[in-house]
Design an enzyme around this catalytic site. Structure first.
Site, PDB file in Angstrom:
ATOM      1  N   LYS A  84       0.852  -1.199   0.000  1.00 37.23           N
ATOM      2  CA  LYS A  84       0.000   0.000   0.000  1.00 37.23           C
ATOM      3  C   LYS A  84       0.885   1.246   0.000  1.00 37.23           C
ATOM      4  CE  LYS A  84      -4.050   1.803   2.526  1.00 37.23           C
ATOM      5  NZ  LYS A  84      -4.943   1.568   3.693  1.00 37.23           N
ATOM      6  N   SER A 159      -9.784   1.352   2.372  1.00 40.74           N
ATOM      7  CA  SER A 159      -8.926   2.146   1.528  1.00 40.74           C
ATOM      8  C   SER A 159      -7.803   1.364   0.843  1.00 40.74           C
ATOM      9  CB  SER A 159      -8.292   3.263   2.362  1.00 40.74           C
ATOM     10  OG  SER A 159      -7.476   2.722   3.390  1.00 40.74           O
ATOM     11  N   SER A 183     -10.037  -0.981   6.583  1.00 40.42           N
ATOM     12  CA  SER A 183      -9.416  -0.822   5.263  1.00 40.42           C
ATOM     13  C   SER A 183      -8.665  -2.026   4.720  1.00 40.42           C
ATOM     14  CB  SER A 183      -8.474   0.374   5.271  1.00 40.42           C
ATOM     15  OG  SER A 183      -9.212   1.543   5.071  1.00 40.42           O
TER      16      SER A 183
HETATM   17  N1  GLN Z   1     -13.310   3.535   5.625  1.00 41.21           N
HETATM   18  C1  GLN Z   1     -12.844   4.040   6.873  1.00 41.21           C
HETATM   19  C2  GLN Z   1     -12.492   5.488   6.725  1.00 41.21           C
HETATM   20  O1  GLN Z   1     -12.826   6.030   5.742  1.00 41.21           O
HETATM   21  C3  GLN Z   1     -11.668   3.232   7.335  1.00 41.21           C
HETATM   22  C4  GLN Z   1     -10.433   3.570   6.617  1.00 41.21           C
HETATM   23  C5  GLN Z   1      -9.251   2.769   7.076  1.00 41.21           C
HETATM   24  O2  GLN Z   1      -9.388   1.734   7.725  1.00 41.21           O
HETATM   25  N2  GLN Z   1      -8.087   3.293   6.764  1.00 41.21           N
HETATM   26  O3  GLN Z   1     -11.917   6.103   7.568  1.00 41.21           O
END
Ligand code: GLN
Length: 493
Positions: A84, A159, A183
């Site tokens: 990532k 994400s 994410s």
């Molecule tokens: N979807 C969640 C957010 O928008 C979690 C994101 C994540 O785990 N980095 O914050």
């Protein structure tokens, strides 16, 4: 003997490492097959920000040289790993899929990446993400959305969407993501792969660009539980450069995880708050069938309750945004990041650099978090959220007195259409309703593919465990995968 490029996409990390170690094929062969597939699929999937052609070949040749010299190349010998793009890799740009870091080249490497390379792994590509990991669809990337290999009109989740897609599309057997509120697990479910958010503290966060420091954890994607366990073993363990990393031994069975033949004696908690109207019936059908399959393996189910889960999203969007507003203060065009070209006074220079560099979702979070922390509101919002967070954690402690793992859906729906939720941030935030609590409670969460909708979209089962019991979760998943073949189905590309 060269590696068959048609066999490469669905080989496990264990098979690749064994083949490289036994000189059945070279690490260079493997890297070439992986790079060729990455380039071939990139125009349709857009999984990557940067494909590391030179570095991957150089690292692969180093593995081959070690083997030729009789040295042990390590358990990930020649295995390509997608990373990532919020993990720092020295000398390679690390963008967080943000314009503000588009040109940022870190002077150091994240601990997890150092450990992968020391174990013989090969850095294949930096994977696309929602800007600064804020999002659930990978549409918030400044460099364009990633597509779901099962249906190119749909999101892969986020994400860590690029990392999940790299594994789901057979580009790399392993990938790393980060999980602050789901994410890793949400994109794993939406693309049909295994994803693990380890216990907070299990894996060093040194070199991870921070989003919400009390929630962030790095973890693996793989196509099966044993590969996920292998990568977990490599990246886990204490690191003096991350004060929050736990000083606990890494379970020895992770590196060579064997599926237990039976789950007799395993108690699975079924939280009633996670089986509620609003979940897509096809998701619920697949999850219920998976629970039946686990019972068929000998597991016993017990009802449990996580009564404060309904406050999870509210608490998360106070705690995570508050921490993000503080963490992202350093990106101002002076300490780090893009600086405006306008000739303006200094204070305005900071403001314009940030206005030009951050995308709309990141700005929304910074404003929410700054508001929640501001004087006069701190007690009402941030402090209150911390208190509810403690209650959520207590729910889990109590549930784990009655069971060994908690099973639930991962997401309320399968992969949604690109553009479907971009105008409605609240609808997007709700896709994390089942994953957020594990971060707030600091417990591990694992996702394993458990079926498909009638339309052919993958569904993932979530298993949440006691702190530091990643190995227990991975064994349940391995037993499940030994008896099911959801993970053996691949997208047609
Ligand atoms: N979807 C969640 C957010 O928008 C979690 C994101 C994540 O785990 N980095 O914050």
């Amino acid at each position: 003997m060269p590696l068959d490029p048609n066999a490469y996409p669905w080989m496990s990390a264990r098979e690749i490492a064994a083949g490289v170690r036994s000189k059945t094929f070279s690490a260079e062969n493997v890297a070439k097959a992986a790079l060729a597939r990455a380039h071939k699929l990139e125009p349709s999937l857009h999984a990557f920000v940067t494909i590391l052609d030179d570095l991957a070949l150089q690292q692969a040749r180093a593995v081959d040289a070690a083997i030729a010299a009789g040295r042990d190349p390590g358990p990930l010998a020649g295995v390509p790993v997608a990373i990532k793009d919020n993990l720092c890799l020295k000398g390679t740009r690390t963008t967080c899929s943000s314009k503000i870091l588009a040109q940022y080249v870190p002077p150091y490497t994240a601990t997890v990446l150092e450990r992968i390379v020391a174990a013989g792994g090969v850095m294949l590509a930096k994977a696309n993400l929602d800007e600064f990991a804020m999002g659930s669809s990978t549409e918030n990337s400044a460099f364009g959305a990633t597509r779901n290999p099962w249906d190119l009109e749909r999101v892969p989740g986020g994400s860590s969407g690029g990392s999940a897609v790299a594994v789901a599309a057979g580009i790399a057997p392993l990938a790393l993501g980060s999980d602050t509120g789901g994410s890793i697990r949400q994109p794993a479910a939406l693309t049909g792969v295994v994803g693990l958010k380890p216990t907070y503290g299990r894996v060093s966060r040194y070199g991870l660009v921070a989003f919400a420091s009390s929630l962030d954890q790095i973890g693996p994607f793989a196509r099966d539980a044993a590969d996920a366990a292998l990568l977990t073993a490599v990246i886990s363990g204490h690191d003096e450069r991350d004060a929050t990393s736990a000083n606990r031994p890494v379970p020895g069975d992770l590196a060579n995880l064997q599926p237990p033949a039976s789950l007799k004696g395993v108690r699975l908690g079924i939280p009633k708050e996670y089986f509620i109207p609003g979940t897509d019936p096809e998701v619920e059908r697949a999850v219920t069938a998976a629970i039946e399959a686990l019972k068929g393996l000998g597991a016993e189910t017990v009802p449990v309750s996580l009564p404060h889960s309904e406050y999870g999203i509210g608490v998360y969007y106070l705690v995570a945004t508050a921490e993000a507003s503080s963490n992202l203060a350093r990106f101002d065009g002076v300490h780090y990041g893009h600086r405006t070209k306008e000739k303006v006074p200094m204070v305005e220079m900071y403001a314009r650099s940030r206005a030009e560099g951050f995308g709309p979702e990141v700005k929304r979070r910074i404003m929410l978090g700054t508001y929640a922390l501001s004087s006069g509101y701190y007690d009402a919002y941030y402090l209150k959220a911390q208190k509810v967070r403690a209650l959520i954690k207590r729910d889990f402690d109590q549930a784990f007195e009655r069971c060994d793992a908690i099973v639930s859906p991962t997401t309320p729906t399968p992969a949604f259409k690109i553009g479907e939720k971009t105008d409605d941030p609240l609808a997007m935030y709700l896709s994390d309703i089942f994953t957020i609590s594990a971060n707030l409670a600091a417990v591990p969460g694992l996702v394993v593919p458990c079926g498909f909708t009638n339309g052919g979209l993958p569904v993932g089962l979530q298993l949440m465990g006691k702190p530091f019991d990643e190995s227990g979760l991975l064994k349940i998943a391995a037993a499940f995968q030994a008896k099911t073949d959801h993970h053996a189905r691949h997208p047609q590309l």
